[in-house]
Design a protein around this motif. Structure first.
Motif, PDB file in Angstrom:
ATOM      1  N   LEU A  19      -0.377 -26.232   7.586  1.00 16.75           N
ATOM      2  CA  LEU A  19      -0.674 -26.627   6.211  1.00 16.75           C
ATOM      3  C   LEU A  19       0.597 -26.797   5.386  1.00 16.75           C
ATOM      4  CD1 LEU A  19      -3.811 -24.446   5.331  1.00 16.75           C
ATOM      5  CD2 LEU A  19      -3.702 -26.949   5.434  1.00 16.75           C
ATOM      6  N   GLY A  20       1.516 -25.851   5.529  1.00 19.76           N
ATOM      7  CA  GLY A  20       2.789 -25.951   4.818  1.00 19.76           C
ATOM      8  C   GLY A  20       3.581 -27.161   5.249  1.00 19.76           C
ATOM      9  N   SER A  21       3.596 -27.435   6.550  1.00 21.08           N
ATOM     10  CA  SER A  21       4.310 -28.606   7.070  1.00 21.08           C
ATOM     11  C   SER A  21       3.704 -29.901   6.554  1.00 21.08           C
ATOM     12  CB  SER A  21       4.290 -28.590   8.607  1.00 21.08           C
ATOM     13  OG  SER A  21       4.946 -27.450   9.113  1.00 21.08           O
ATOM     14  N   LEU A  22       2.389 -29.955   6.513  1.00 20.94           N
ATOM     15  CA  LEU A  22       1.701 -31.138   5.980  1.00 20.94           C
ATOM     16  C   LEU A  22       2.057 -31.357   4.514  1.00 20.94           C
ATOM     17  CD1 LEU A  22      -0.428 -33.402   6.193  1.00 20.94           C
ATOM     18  CD2 LEU A  22      -2.178 -31.686   5.660  1.00 20.94           C
ATOM     19  N   ALA A  23       2.009 -30.291   3.732  1.00 19.63           N
ATOM     20  CA  ALA A  23       2.322 -30.400   2.304  1.00 19.63           C
ATOM     21  C   ALA A  23       3.777 -30.828   2.084  1.00 19.63           C
ATOM     22  CB  ALA A  23       2.056 -29.061   1.620  1.00 19.63           C
ATOM     23  N   ILE A  24       4.699 -30.291   2.880  1.00 22.48           N
ATOM     24  CA  ILE A  24       6.119 -30.643   2.733  1.00 22.48           C
ATOM     25  C   ILE A  24       6.355 -32.099   3.106  1.00 22.48           C
ATOM     26  CG2 ILE A  24       8.413 -30.228   3.739  1.00 22.48           C
ATOM     27  CD1 ILE A  24       7.536 -27.220   3.898  1.00 22.48           C
ATOM     28  N   ALA A  25       5.704 -32.575   4.172  1.00 19.87           N
ATOM     29  CA  ALA A  25       5.848 -33.973   4.580  1.00 19.87           C
ATOM     30  C   ALA A  25       5.354 -34.913   3.480  1.00 19.87           C
ATOM     31  CB  ALA A  25       5.075 -34.219   5.875  1.00 19.87           C
ATOM     32  N   ILE A  26       4.234 -34.575   2.866  1.00 17.92           N
ATOM     33  CA  ILE A  26       3.697 -35.405   1.769  1.00 17.92           C
ATOM     34  C   ILE A  26       4.606 -35.328   0.548  1.00 17.92           C
ATOM     35  CG2 ILE A  26       1.770 -35.647   0.160  1.00 17.92           C
ATOM     36  CD1 ILE A  26      -0.063 -34.632   2.428  1.00 17.92           C
ATOM     37  N   PHE A  27       5.089 -34.126   0.246  1.00 17.68           N
ATOM     38  CA  PHE A  27       5.906 -33.932  -0.955  1.00 17.68           C
ATOM     39  C   PHE A  27       7.213 -34.714  -0.881  1.00 17.68           C
ATOM     40  CE2 PHE A  27       9.124 -31.718  -3.439  1.00 17.68           C
ATOM     41  CZ  PHE A  27       8.489 -31.558  -4.665  1.00 17.68           C
ATOM     42  N   VAL A  28       7.916 -34.623   0.234  1.00 17.82           N
ATOM     43  CA  VAL A  28       9.248 -35.220   0.319  1.00 17.82           C
ATOM     44  C   VAL A  28       9.173 -36.751   0.371  1.00 17.82           C
ATOM     45  CG1 VAL A  28       9.541 -35.325   2.839  1.00 17.82           C
ATOM     46  CG2 VAL A  28      11.514 -34.816   1.385  1.00 17.82           C
ATOM     47  N   THR A  29       8.064 -37.321   0.831  1.00 12.90           N
ATOM     48  CA  THR A  29       7.956 -38.772   0.945  1.00 12.90           C
ATOM     49  C   THR A  29       7.187 -39.428  -0.203  1.00 12.90           C
ATOM     50  OG1 THR A  29       6.034 -38.468   2.407  1.00 12.90           O
ATOM     51  CG2 THR A  29       8.179 -38.830   3.445  1.00 12.90           C
ATOM     52  N   PHE A  30       6.332 -38.675  -0.869  1.00 12.80           N
ATOM     53  CA  PHE A  30       5.543 -39.260  -1.956  1.00 12.80           C
ATOM     54  C   PHE A  30       5.981 -38.786  -3.340  1.00 12.80           C
ATOM     55  CE2 PHE A  30       2.672 -40.009   1.607  1.00 12.80           C
ATOM     56  CZ  PHE A  30       2.161 -41.263   1.318  1.00 12.80           C
ATOM     57  N   LYS A  31       6.446 -37.529  -3.432  1.00 15.47           N
ATOM     58  CA  LYS A  31       6.744 -36.980  -4.750  1.00 15.47           C
ATOM     59  C   LYS A  31       8.217 -37.107  -5.123  1.00 15.47           C
ATOM     60  CE  LYS A  31       5.026 -35.203  -8.463  1.00 15.47           C
ATOM     61  NZ  LYS A  31       4.027 -35.963  -9.225  1.00 15.47           N
ATOM     62  N   MET A  32       9.116 -36.944  -4.166  1.00 16.17           N
ATOM     63  CA  MET A  32      10.542 -37.102  -4.428  1.00 16.17           C
ATOM     64  C   MET A  32      10.899 -38.590  -4.511  1.00 16.17           C
ATOM     65  SD  MET A  32      12.589 -34.224  -2.166  1.00 16.17           S
ATOM     66  CE  MET A  32      14.168 -34.724  -2.893  1.00 16.17           C
ATOM     67  N   LYS A  33      11.885 -38.919  -5.311  1.00 16.32           N
ATOM     68  CA  LYS A  33      12.368 -40.300  -5.375  1.00 16.32           C
ATOM     69  C   LYS A  33      13.049 -40.641  -4.058  1.00 16.32           C
ATOM     70  CE  LYS A  33      13.041 -40.384 -10.384  1.00 16.32           C
ATOM     71  NZ  LYS A  33      14.023 -40.558 -11.487  1.00 16.32           N
ATOM     72  N   LYS A  34      12.703 -41.802  -3.519  1.00 13.00           N
ATOM     73  CA  LYS A  34      13.228 -42.188  -2.214  1.00 13.00           C
ATOM     74  C   LYS A  34      14.751 -42.281  -2.231  1.00 13.00           C
ATOM     75  CE  LYS A  34      12.379 -45.403   1.598  1.00 13.00           C
ATOM     76  NZ  LYS A  34      11.609 -46.601   2.062  1.00 13.00           N
ATOM     77  N   GLU A  35      15.311 -42.718  -3.369  1.00 12.89           N
ATOM     78  CA  GLU A  35      16.764 -42.820  -3.477  1.00 12.89           C
ATOM     79  C   GLU A  35      17.425 -41.447  -3.348  1.00 12.89           C
ATOM     80  OE1 GLU A  35      14.613 -43.937  -5.665  1.00 12.89           O
ATOM     81  OE2 GLU A  35      14.703 -46.140  -5.403  1.00 12.89           O
ATOM     82  N   ALA A  36      16.804 -40.435  -3.939  1.00  8.60           N
ATOM     83  CA  ALA A  36      17.350 -39.072  -3.866  1.00  8.60           C
ATOM     84  C   ALA A  36      17.262 -38.527  -2.444  1.00  8.60           C
ATOM     85  CB  ALA A  36      16.596 -38.160  -4.830  1.00  8.60           C
ATOM     86  N   VAL A  37      16.138 -38.816  -1.784  1.00  8.94           N
ATOM     87  CA  VAL A  37      15.968 -38.383  -0.398  1.00  8.94           C
ATOM     88  C   VAL A  37      17.017 -39.053   0.489  1.00  8.94           C
ATOM     89  CG1 VAL A  37      14.400 -38.349   1.582  1.00  8.94           C
ATOM     90  CG2 VAL A  37      13.494 -37.998  -0.729  1.00  8.94           C
ATOM     91  N   TYR A  38      17.227 -40.348   0.276  1.00 10.70           N
ATOM     92  CA  TYR A  38      18.207 -41.096   1.066  1.00 10.70           C
ATOM     93  C   TYR A  38      19.618 -40.559   0.852  1.00 10.70           C
ATOM     94  CZ  TYR A  38      21.013 -45.032   2.742  1.00 10.70           C
ATOM     95  OH  TYR A  38      21.929 -45.811   3.405  1.00 10.70           O
ATOM     96  N   GLU A  39      19.947 -40.250  -0.392  1.00  9.19           N
ATOM     97  CA  GLU A  39      21.280 -39.725  -0.707  1.00  9.19           C
ATOM     98  C   GLU A  39      21.543 -38.417   0.024  1.00  9.19           C
ATOM     99  OE1 GLU A  39      23.783 -38.093  -4.578  1.00  9.19           O
ATOM    100  OE2 GLU A  39      22.041 -39.393  -4.889  1.00  9.19           O
ATOM    101  N   GLU A  40      20.547 -37.520   0.041  1.00  7.18           N
ATOM    102  CA  GLU A  40      20.701 -36.259   0.759  1.00  7.18           C
ATOM    103  C   GLU A  40      20.770 -36.490   2.269  1.00  7.18           C
ATOM    104  OE1 GLU A  40      21.309 -33.335  -0.304  1.00  7.18           O
ATOM    105  OE2 GLU A  40      21.043 -33.673  -2.444  1.00  7.18           O
ATOM    106  N   PHE A  41      19.988 -37.447   2.746  1.00  5.94           N
ATOM    107  CA  PHE A  41      19.908 -37.716   4.179  1.00  5.94           C
ATOM    108  C   PHE A  41      21.248 -38.179   4.734  1.00  5.94           C
ATOM    109  CE2 PHE A  41      18.988 -40.171   7.984  1.00  5.94           C
ATOM    110  CZ  PHE A  41      17.952 -39.483   8.588  1.00  5.94           C
ATOM    111  N   ILE A  42      21.941 -39.068   4.006  1.00  5.09           N
ATOM    112  CA  ILE A  42      23.183 -39.641   4.532  1.00  5.09           C
ATOM    113  C   ILE A  42      24.424 -38.889   4.066  1.00  5.09           C
ATOM    114  CG2 ILE A  42      22.177 -41.953   4.652  1.00  5.09           C
ATOM    115  CD1 ILE A  42      23.869 -42.655   2.152  1.00  5.09           C
ATOM    116  N   SER A  43      24.280 -37.942   3.134  1.00  7.28           N
ATOM    117  CA  SER A  43      25.437 -37.214   2.616  1.00  7.28           C
ATOM    118  C   SER A  43      26.161 -36.473   3.729  1.00  7.28           C
ATOM    119  CB  SER A  43      24.998 -36.221   1.538  1.00  7.28           C
ATOM    120  OG  SER A  43      26.104 -35.510   1.038  1.00  7.28           O
ATOM    121  N   GLY A  44      27.476 -36.682   3.801  1.00  3.40           N
ATOM    122  CA  GLY A  44      28.284 -36.020   4.821  1.00  3.40           C
ATOM    123  C   GLY A  44      28.101 -36.579   6.208  1.00  3.40           C
TER     124      GLY A  44
END
Length: 444
Positions: free
Chosen positions: A385-410
């Motif tokens: 349940l926690g994994s499902l909620a986190i997957a939905i949160f990071v892809t639907f609730k967070m701004k995609k640009e912010a997720v991308y910035e963290e993903f490629i940082s460093g």
């Protein structure tokens, strides 16, 4: 985030995160679940689930934590203020309390067996009756559980760098060294190759629907995803560190330790004609029998139990840290007080689990002991349940640009890897996790 409450290096972060993942999941639970769920075929499924489900979810938690620089509850609140999303963090913290409550019970057993092994009290015993006798004594198991939590509280009260990071920098390398020594000894036994074949040669005819579910649950449990533990750990991380490389390294270390655990246990078990399907008592009943029959077996058994204790403690550090971080909210003046308070709460919550093999052994819920109910609740319900909620949160609730910035940082990785990861987390993983939860609902 104060500098004193950050990891001093990427190595410190990786060792601490690997320590969080590599504990009872890899050394205690993985061997007996593998032994009862198909051997090599189960291991093959576990590898696939870890790489394609556990690893992407681990990276998702890293992104949430480092983006906000806050612990599990505040991180969701910062991204989605005044919303129900904060309950992902709250339920994660609650799950950590329940998980650590029965985890510390097993940690207490490990302490007892380590003491008995070092002092020679295990020699010449019948290990099945001995194990049942040990875990049925209320004052003994409660005292050992309290000691295990006391050690955990002491380390957490010292903070991130001086406590968790310093402990893991010593414990994790020692764990690997001890493991390799035991694997070499196990592989040199007569008949050891039968155990290697059982563990590494897949026989997919042995796989059942339950085996698939256990393999998926084990991939969650062993990487410590779904509880927002890694949200808190990654919040202590600097922006220059690559999250993709760190997550990949931790997943590989986890798979490597699982491989070592199998190679340490199954060759020895088969060499002496014992059964790999012993279940949760595999490490406490079968292994002492195996080591007793080896030359210098008491030394190897003591060594194994010590490394087992190290691994158990490093995971306990992460669980208690999530609870303490949620209470202190980066106010380090409160750390010692809340670490002690959290330890007491976990101990009290864990009393029924500790006594479920003794004075409460006749008490059952849904046909399970109290200990098994706590394990099932966290491993098979809260983690998915926690994994499902986190997957939905990071892809639907967070701004995609912010997720991308963290993903490629460093990192030098480009957009193609990000797009593949984002698609997997947004569409594929939720479908798989929902299917698993529905299967569990039908089964139970």
């Amino acid at each position: 985030m104060s500098k004193g409450n950050q990891w001093s290096s990427r190595l410190g972060f990786i060792l601490a995160s690997a320590g969080a993942a590599i504990g009872l999941g890899a050394i205690w639970k993985f061997p007996y679940v593998t032994g009862t769920s198909g051997g090599g075929a189960f291991f093959a499924l576990f590898i696939l689930f870890t790489i394609f489900i556990g690893l992407p979810l681990l990276l998702a938690e890293f992104i949430i934590g480092r983006h906000t620089g806050k612990e599990a509850i505040s991180a969701y609140k910062a991204i989605a203020p005044k919303s129900a999303w904060v309950w992902i963090g709250r339920l994660g913290v609650l799950s950590c309390v329940i998980l650590l409550s029965f985890y510390s019970v097993v940690g207490g057993w490990v302490i007892l067996y380590t003491i008995m092994s070092v002092t020679g009290m295990l020699s010449g015993k019948e290990y099945g009756p001995l194990f049942n006798a040990v875990i049925s004594q209320p004052y003994v198991v409660l005292g050992a559980q309290a000691l295990f939590l006391l050690i955990t509280v002491f380390v957490i009260s010292k903070g991130v760098q001086k406590g968790i990071e310093r402990a893991n920098k010593y414990m994790m390398p020692l764990l690997f060294i001890c493991f390799i020594i035991i694997v070499v000894r196990s592989l040199t036994l007569d008949g050891a190759m039968d155990g290697v074949k059982f563990f590494l040669k897949p026989d997919f005819s042995a796989i059942t629907g339950a085996s698939v579910l256990y393999a998926l649950g084990q991939s969650f449990f062993s990487l410590c995803v779904g509880l927002s533990c890694m949200v808190t750990y990654s919040s202590y991380l600097g922006k220059k560190v690559s999250l993709t490389r760190s997550a990949g390294t931790i997943a590989l270390l986890n798979l490597f330790v699982s491989l070592l655990a199998g190679l340490a246990i199954f060759p020895a078990v088969f060499s002496f004609g014992l059964k790999p399907t012993e279940g949760p008592g595999l490490l406490f009943v079968v292994l002492p029998t195996v080591f007793e029959k080896m030359p210098f077996g008491t030394v190897f058994l003591a060594l194994f139990l010590i490394l087992f204790l190290f691994a158990t403690l490093t995971s306990a550090f992460s669980l208690l840290e999530i609870i303490v971080a949620a209470l202190t909210k980066d106010d380090q003046t409160k750390r010692t007080r809340y670490a002690s308070l959290s330890g007491i709460i976990v101990f009290v919550v864990g009393i029924p689990s500790a006594l479920s093999f003794g004075v409460l052994k006749h008490v059952s819920l849904f046909g399970r002991s109290i200990f098994d109910v706590a394990d099932f609740f966290v491993s098979n319900l809260m983690l998915p349940l926690g994994s499902l909620a986190i997957a939905i949160f990071v892809t639907f609730k967070m701004k995609k640009e912010a997720v991308y910035e963290e993903f490629i940082s460093g990192s030098t990785k480009g957009a193609k890897l990000f797009n593949a990861w984002f698609f997997l987390v947004k569409y594929v993983l939720p479908i798989i996790i929902i299917a698993v939860l529905l299967s569990l609902l039908v089964a139970y």
